[in-house]
Design a protein around this motif. Structure first.
Motif, PDB file in Angstrom:
ATOM      1  N   ALA A 192       0.818  -1.223   0.000  1.00  0.00           N
ATOM      2  CA  ALA A 192       0.000   0.000   0.000  1.00  0.00           C
ATOM      3  C   ALA A 192       0.852   1.275   0.000  1.00  0.00           C
ATOM      4  N   PRO A 193       1.794   1.456   0.943  1.00  0.00           N
ATOM      5  CA  PRO A 193       2.609   2.685   0.878  1.00  0.00           C
ATOM      6  C   PRO A 193       3.497   2.759  -0.353  1.00  0.00           C
ATOM      7  N   VAL A 194       3.956   1.604  -0.857  1.00  0.00           N
ATOM      8  CA  VAL A 194       4.752   1.628  -2.075  1.00  0.00           C
ATOM      9  C   VAL A 194       3.906   2.078  -3.256  1.00  0.00           C
ATOM     10  N   ALA A 195       2.672   1.568  -3.347  1.00  0.00           N
ATOM     11  CA  ALA A 195       1.784   1.990  -4.433  1.00  0.00           C
ATOM     12  C   ALA A 195       1.405   3.458  -4.317  1.00  0.00           C
ATOM     13  N   ALA A 196       1.393   3.986  -3.105  1.00  0.00           N
ATOM     14  CA  ALA A 196       0.993   5.379  -2.911  1.00  0.00           C
ATOM     15  C   ALA A 196       2.013   6.367  -3.453  1.00  0.00           C
TER      16      ALA A 196
END
Length: 683
Positions: A192-196
């Motif tokens: 999730a944070p990487v995709a953000a």
């Protein structure tokens, strides 16, 4: 009224706001209830959610676990599908209108400058990236719920109560299933944070690879964790669910943003269709192979509840394949032929893609119910299983002979898929090049084909069969992948062939050709492909792999084994490419490449001597506990492995060094290196 550019057409990424403009996203949302319907019907058919006779965790756990699994799989599919669209399908930037180009702009100097100027980030690309973030958050939460419910189901207790935290910690840290699910939850939470923070095609691709990797720990749980055919079951299941995620998730996200693609809908749909064809083929074949090993007789497909549920899934999958074929042959031409502002082409897309997504929702639900049901063939080891069977999941092979090395096969679904893909793609490129009237050297084709077949034999043939029980056979497997196969593959020159036939995209998206160009100009690739760095990488990797617990782990885990196969094959190709030519326009000097080749020879020679004189056994807990009936001395076999390193690695590196020496000797005779002719005397 739609916003028009100076050319009088809607800008890319903006759809006509007319009443005829279709909205396909409700169909993607409507697929979620069908997931639940397919799940509940499947559980009812198989009886997987019925109360247990001995230890019953209660209806919340019995029904909640498959529901959490369905949500996690659906969210993971949407995450992977969205990141895939961002990486290889959708344009990241919006091309500026022709009137926005700078006045007096000169013609591009090379192929990389031929695209139109950009007017900024495409809002559709960013919307799809945001969909990936939301789906990744849902995936992480659902995966956490899956972990908690799996723990409750394993213990037969409800969630919570005195000592629950200590029991859960023990499950996650000391039990194999709990450790794998814990890693899967952690990876899903990282996605999730990487995709953000993705802001380019490259970062989207890295995020997609991370999301795909998050599937791997789950693949060794459930039915795939059985001892019989363990590696085959785990690898085929991982291939199946990854292909389904790319296919299902990609189409679901495409439905969400289809109304925003404007005139680019046809191109985007056609690109995704090509990917979907491969995903459908992989999902079907890998799923069939994974299911087949669970049957004791073909009649189980019709008389056992698991087989009946599988038949339902097969029928739905066949309907999806038929819909995909119709979509590619009928819908895409309709989208191209009809006028987008009127909405007619959009309705053509919605009419079929929406129905396809609904069927996919039912398939996902049935698939989760299938995974929660008991198969007819128990995958547990027999009571009289030998140490070889317990350690490898396979019976002891016959005594090793030359014929046994050629005739023994243990199919590895992952490497078989890689080999078939490499052959099909390369030969299709050769065929396309010849259609243009150009020729491609037959020796390069032969080198590539032989290299791929040798890769297939090494990973699914005798070296793989005996490599799990003999150190010497494992070193044959390893040296072939690290030295011999890379030489043959690099001589096939797949990069040059690809650049000769792959089309260029002009809309700001990144296709295969653009990815090759990006790798070609990457500073990171330039660094790791330097001859000195490539040689050191191989040497350090070999030492770390064999003289740390990683080697033993690779013998017990199909995931670690697959990673080692991919890594060392890639490292070998990188080294051979760096020594022969280098990936840059200005390769390293010949003396430097020759020195790196000699250093490689010295390293392999030293390693062979260490293996030949060592008294300690590599991965002793594995190779020292097999109890082979052939009467093999494991330490003597390892010393023979030192000769394998000498015989394969030294010959391969010597061949590369001789090739460099011959190139060096011939270099002064080439026109580019000749001295200029002396000036003619004046009359």
């Amino acid at each position: 009224m739609p916003i028009l550019t100076t050319s009088g057409k809607p800008p890319h990424g903006d759809v006509s706001a007319g009443r005829g403009a279709p909205r396909a996203w409700p169909w993607a949302v409507a697929a979620l209830p069908l997931v639940v319907v397919g799940l509940v019907a499947g559980l009812a058919l198989s009886g997987a959610a019925a109360p247990r006779e001995l230890i019953d965790p209660g209806p919340l756990v019995r029904w909640g676990l498959p529901l959490a699994t369905s949500l996690a799989r659906a969210a993971a599919a949407v995450t992977i599908g969205a990141l895939m669209l961002c990486a290889v399908v959708l344009p990241r930037t919006t091309p500026a209108a022709p009137s926005q180009a700078r006045a007096g702009e000169q013609a591009p100097r090379d192929d990389r400058d031929r695209r139109l100027p950009s007017s900024g980030e495409d809002p559709t690309w960013r919307r799809v990236a945001n969909v990936a973030v939301v789906a990744a958050v849902v995936w992480a939460l659902a995966q956490l719920a899956h972990l908690l419910l799996t723990h409750a189901a394993a213990l037969g207790t409800v969630i919570g109560g005195p000592g629950y935290g200590a029991e859960l910690l023990q499950f996650v840290t000391q039990i194999d299933m709990g450790r794998y699910l814990g890693v899967a939850t952690l990876l899903a939470a990282i996605v999730a944070p990487v995709a953000a923070v993705i802001a380019s095609h490259g970062s989207a691709a890295w995020a997609m690879l991370l999301a795909v990797a998050a599937f791997s720990p789950v693949s060794v749980t459930g039915h795939a964790a059985g001892a019989a055919n363990h590696d085959f079951a785990v690898t085929s299941w991982w291939l199946h669910v990854t292909a389904v995620a790319v296919w299902v998730g990609g189409l679901a996200v495409l439905c969400v943003v289809a109304s925003r693609l404007g005139a680019g809908l046809a191109d985007v749909t056609e690109r995704f269709s090509r990917i979907a064809v491969w995903a459908f083929a992989v999902a079907t074949i890998a799923g069939a192979a994974n299911a087949w090993i669970r049957f004791s007789t073909p009649l189980d497909l019709f008389v056992h509840p698991y087989g009946q549920l599988l038949l339902v899934k097969v029928v739905l999958t066949a309907a999806l394949g038929l819909a995909g074929w119709f979509h590619r042959t009928m819908t895409i031409p309709a989208i191209r032929a009809e006028t987008r502002p009127e909405g007619r082409a959009g309705w053509a897309f919605w009419r079929l893609a929406g129905v396809e997504v609904l069927i996919m929702g039912a398939v996902v639900g049935v698939a989760v119910a299938l995974g929660s049901s008991a198969p007819p063939e128990a995958l547990e080891p027999p009571a009289d299983a030998s140490p070889v069977y317990l350690l490898t999941g396979y019976p002891q092979p016959p005594a090793p002979t030359a014929w046994a090395y050629l005739s023994q096969w243990r199919p590895d679904p992952l490497t078989i898929f890689v080999a078939i893909t490499a052959l099909v793609v390369y030969l299709s490129w050769v065929w396309r090049l010849r259609r243009t009237g150009a020729r491609w050297p037959a020796i390069r084709v032969a080198s590539w084909v032989v290299g791929v077949l040798l890769f297939l034999w090494s990973t699914s043939g005798g070296p793989a069969v005996y490599g799990s029980v003999l150190v010497s056979a494992h070193l044959v497997h390893h040296m072939v992948l690290l030295v011999v196969v890379p030489i043959l593959l690099v001589l096939g020159a797949p990069g040059a062939l690809a650049m000769s036939v792959l089309p260029r995209r002009e809309d700001g998206s990144r296709g295969p050709r653009e990815w090759l160009e990006a790798l070609h100009s990457s500073r990171f690739v330039a660094f790791v492909a330097h001859p000195v760095v490539a040689t050191l990488t191989v040497a350090v990797s070999v030492v770390v792999f064999y003289y740390t617990p990683v080697f033993a782990r690779a013998q017990d885990s199909p995931i670690w084994h697959a990673v080692s196969v991919v890594y060392f094959t890639a490292a070998g190709c990188n080294l051979v490419h760096a020594l022969l030519a280098g990936p840059h326009r200005r390769p390293a000097p010949l003396p430097l490449r020759l020195g790196a080749a000699v250093a490689g020879m010295l390293f392999y020679g030293a390693w062979g001597m260490v293996l030949g004189s060592s008294t300690s056994l590599l991965a002793a807990d594995h190779f020292g506990q097999l109890g082979l009936s052939w009467g093999v001395d494991a330490r003597a076999d390892q010393r023979a492995g030192g000769l394998v390193v000498w015989g394969i690695a030294e010959v391969g590196m010597l061949a590369l060094a001789l090739a460099l020496i011959l190139t060096w000797m011939r270099a002064p005779l080439t026109p580019a290196r000749r001295s200029p002719a002396p000036p003619a005397p004046e009359a």
